[in-house]
Design an enzyme around this catalytic site. Structure first.
Site, PDB file in Angstrom:
ATOM      1  N   ASP A 291       7.726  83.297  10.051  1.00  0.00           N
ATOM      2  CA  ASP A 291       7.433  84.052  11.261  1.00  0.00           C
ATOM      3  C   ASP A 291       5.927  84.328  11.271  1.00  0.00           C
ATOM      4  OD1 ASP A 291       7.601  85.334  13.657  1.00  0.00           O
ATOM      5  OD2 ASP A 291       9.283  86.615  13.112  1.00  0.00           O
TER       6      ASP A 291
HETATM    7  C1  NOJ Z   1       7.095  86.840  16.069  1.00  0.00           C
HETATM    8  C2  NOJ Z   1       8.557  86.848  16.388  1.00  0.00           C
HETATM    9  O1  NOJ Z   1       9.261  87.591  15.415  1.00  0.00           O
HETATM   10  C3  NOJ Z   1       9.154  85.463  16.476  1.00  0.00           C
HETATM   11  O2  NOJ Z   1      10.487  85.561  16.877  1.00  0.00           O
HETATM   12  C4  NOJ Z   1       8.359  84.620  17.409  1.00  0.00           C
HETATM   13  O3  NOJ Z   1       8.940  83.355  17.548  1.00  0.00           O
HETATM   14  C5  NOJ Z   1       6.946  84.522  16.879  1.00  0.00           C
HETATM   15  N1  NOJ Z   1       6.354  85.847  16.817  1.00  0.00           N
HETATM   16  C6  NOJ Z   1       6.073  83.615  17.724  1.00  0.00           C
HETATM   17  O4  NOJ Z   1       5.805  84.193  18.933  1.00  0.00           O
END
Ligand code: NOJ
Length: 757
Positions: A291
């Site tokens: 993430d």
């Molecule tokens: C953080 C989020 O937790 C995740 O779900 C997302 O895909 C990413 N950022 C990218 O935006």
């Protein structure tokens, strides 16, 4: 020419010639052979480059990492980046892809990832809302459309579906998943993956999907986003992992790991989750992206000393790609050179990345998602029709005293009141990709479209939500006390036959980082509702919300309540379809609505405990100031007709291991309107080697019946439905008694029993 490069030219004519000249076939063996050949000529730096992901600045979905454009452009030219996120439009993706394809040594195309969560340009209901339709075909269709639109904007990879089981309404991201149940979430995961990826990833209308967040993210303690997760193996395997296992089995191209720590180990650094379970036990061959910065964040967890240490932990644990974290970029090459990380781990990660790129057909044509004509071929009107259709199916009717709904012709004087009544933005919801701000049909517009000249429709806002500027990253203020609009609203309500009261949550009140300790109606909405109620009791409360709300007062006083989530582009029209009876509501809650926030996390499939509650004594598992059960339980939703369940029958009282048993029930439409019912099958394992939930969803079927008509619905129970992760840490069905329950929600059920031999 270097030897390596020559070899590459022979193996991959496409890399130096045009796409049209290529005729690479994407069979599995082909892909594996190509991956191996390509890997064999890559330098360590190039390999590590494939494990890196940069964010563009088109639509920031995480903390910005400063202006590094010049530096990053250089890295792209050298072919030292595997993918980018948040790079939007055909032009932008084309430009970035060209940097690689026209400058780098081995020309490995980029993947472009984006959070296409509930639509790309055409917006569909937020995932929690859409799940309320229980309509898997519709969910697959909206994913297919989202993929088509995203692909036409240069995107070839979505970070969806989010399949975190979420039982806590305080957690803002509950809007982004399929609710509290592992069985339902698993089926939604499969449908979404089918929709995004189609049968063949190399079809340019398909995009790669992501199962996220692996794992436990929805169990953040006290519902506070990114918070610690305390979950043991039993809960992990029986509740959290099943949707991920289903996603892996369905062939999802990628997984995303999670920000949280799980039982003491950050998920991003968990070998147990990533190498042992996902890549080991489940034998899944895609790649795991971290993430946003979650590898680097292992420093903040106090689990890694510095970026290099974080990189070492993550790569050993099986995280294949570093999203915007800079850890792999900083540390990985040296870690290998110093012998701290085996290059075989790098090779495994790179192979996984290349495999997906081959499957996407990017080596055949790196620009296949950069076709400026693609967007022109899209029939957006058709997509809007689908958006309206799925939106109306997602609406849940919670209460309908004296059949106030559907609104009949005699409702000549309608007043639409509330901060969300003419809000064209909130239905677009959070995680809106390229959904345009203020572009949805508002409730007021929907009502006006529906009644035309047949009734008078007046509007009074009553109050503002007072949230300030709407933006993905900025905090909200939820503290308005301004009641200056009340008088006009109350005056309008006095004269009306019926009041449509539009309350709920702002578009950005739920979503990432939107945790709340209060889940009632924010601002002055509750007071507005009570003042309107004092002058006119004919109220239809239409809630727009991304999470379950605490609406106990409304449930006791307001005659009709409709949950309309954030329904997307066609929201207002879909709501009007239900309010005026053009569509008979069929949605069922995928998540429990609490009586009080103090019950959270609240979910229907709880364990019994050693002291199930007893109203005559206090030494039982109960609250002294509130009931235990939900205000509106999982699976609940009314219709304008009524359904009766009868004749629950089992094909046998005993089931041999490895054999099946059939459960049938007769469903009759006992009302006067045609309607759809979600027939739900639940099971309970009465005594087992670990404690088991008192009830678990194990099947469902959508049935549409004319008034007076009946249908016998049959479910087949095989041993796999009885299996659970048991005391021996294996999936098995244990002999003994099982209770079978069938009904229209998780509470009102017909029951029978059988024994597994
Ligand atoms: C953080 C989020 O937790 C995740 O779900 C997302 O895909 C990413 N950022 C990218 O935006």
């Amino acid at each position: 020419m270097k030897k390596g490069l020559l070899l590459l030219v022979c193996l991959f004519p496409v890399l130096t010639t045009s796409a049209q000249e290529s005729n690479i076939k994407s069979s599995v063996q082909d892909v594996e052979a190509k991956v191996d050949s390509l890997l064999s000529i890559m330098t360590l730096e190039e390999k590590v480059g494939q494990m890196m992901q940069y964010s563009g600045t088109w639509d920031l979905t995480g903390p910005a990492t400063g202006d590094q454009n010049q530096y990053r452009e250089e890295r792209l030219k050298q072919g030292l980046v595997g993918s980018m996120l948040n790079v939007l439009s055909v032009d932008a993706t084309l430009e970035a892809q060209k940097l690689i394809m026209e400058n780098s040594r081995i020309k490995i195309p980029l993947m472009f990832g984006y959070d296409v969560i509930h639509g790309h340009r055409t917006m569909f209901p937020v995932p929690l809302g859409e799940t309320a339709s229980w309509d898997l075909e519709a969910m697959e269709e909206t994913a297919r459309i989202s993929a088509l639109e995203a692909a036409a904007d240069g995107v070839n990879w979505t970070f969806a579906p989010m399949i975190d089981i979420s039982r806590d309404a305080r957690w803002g991201r509950i809007m982004e998943g399929a609710g509290e149940d592992p069985f339902l979430t698993s089926r939604v995961a499969e449908a979404k993956i089918r929709g995004y990826q189609g049968d063949d990833l190399s079809n340019p209308a398909s995009i790669a999907a992501t199962a996220k967040h692996f794992a436990g993210y929805g169990f953040a303690e006290a519902g506070r986003d990114y918070n610690t997760v305390h979950v043991g193996d039993n809960e992990l395997h029986n509740t959290i992992l099943p949707p991920f296992k289903a996603a892996a089995k369905a062939g999802v191209a990628t997984f995303m790991n999670a920000f949280n720590d799980l039982d003491g180990t950050p998920a991003t650094g968990s070998k147990y989750l990533q190498r042992d379970i996902l890549k080991g036990d489940w034998n899944w061959d895609g790649f795991i992206v971290s993430d946003w910065g979650s590898i680097a964040e292992m420093r903040d967890h106090g689990f890694a000393e510095d970026l290099t240490h974080a990189a070492e932990i993550a790569v050993k644990a099986g995280s294949d790609m570093d999203m915007e974290g800079g850890a792999y970029e900083t540390g990985l090459v040296n870690l290998v050179k110093e012998g701290k990380v085996d290059e075989a781990l790098i090779d495994d990660a790179v192979k996984r990345v290349l495999r997906v790129k081959f499957k996407l057909g990017l080596f055949e044509d790196p620009y296949r998602y950069s076709d400026p004509e693609a967007i022109k071929k899209i029939n957006f009107d058709e997509h809007r029709q689908v958006a309206r259709d799925v939106a109306k199916k997602s609406i849940v009717l919670l209460k309908n005293e004296k059949n106030l709904l559907p609104l009949v012709a005699s409702a000549k004087n309608i007043v639409v009141i509330g901060p969300l009544a003419d809000d064209k933005d909130t239905p677009i919801g959070n995680w809106r990709a390229q959904g345009e701000a203020n572009s949805a049909v508002s409730i007021l517009e929907g009502v006006r479209n529906a009644v035309g000249k047949n009734a008078k429709v007046t509007y009074a806002k009553g109050a503002d939500l007072g949230m300030g500027e709407r933006s993905f990253l900025k905090p909200l203020k939820i503290n308005t006390t301004d009641k200056s609009g009340f008088k006009a609203a109350v005056d309008a309500a006095k004269k009306a036959d019926v009041v449509i009261l539009a309350l709920g949550e702002d578009a950005f009140q739920s979503g990432e980082g939107r945790s709340q300790v209060n889940i009632g109606l924010a601002g002055v909405q509750q007071e507005l509702m009570q003042e309107i109620y004092a002058v006119n009791k004919n109220i239809v409360l239409v809630l727009q919300n991304g999470r379950p709300l605490e609406i106990t007062w409304a449930a006791e006083n307001i005659p009709a309540i409709v949950v309309a989530w954030q329904l997307g582009t066609e929201s207002g029209n879909a709501i009007a379809d239900v309010l005026f009876g053009k569509y008979n509501p069929s949605g069922k809650l995928p998540v429990s609505f609490p009586r009080a926030v103090g019950q959270e996390p609240l979910y229907y499939n709880q364990k019994m405990t050693g002291r199930p509650s007893n109203p005559t004594d206090v030494t039982y598992s109960a609250y002294t100031d509130e009931r235990n059960d939900a205000l509106y339980p999982f699976g609940f939703g009314l219709s304008y007709t009524t359904f009766e369940y009868s004749d629950l029958q089992l094909s046998a009282e005993e089931m041999e291991s490895g054999r099946n048993i059939e459960v049938s029930v007769k469903l009759t439409n006992t009302g006067s309107k045609k309607g759809k019912e979600v027939v739900q099958l639940y099971l309970r394992d009465l005594v087992a080697s670990t404690t088991r939930p008192i009830i678990e969803l194990k099947g469902f079927e959508l049935v549409e019946l004319e008034p007076g008509a009946s249908k016998t619905v049959t479910f087949n129970i095989g041993t796999e439905l009885l299996e659970f992760y048991n005391a021996n840490k294996e999936w098995a069905a244990e002999p003994g008694q099982f209770e079978v329950m069938v009904g229209g929600n998780s509470k009102d059920l017909k029951t029978a029993k059988f024994r597994l031999k």
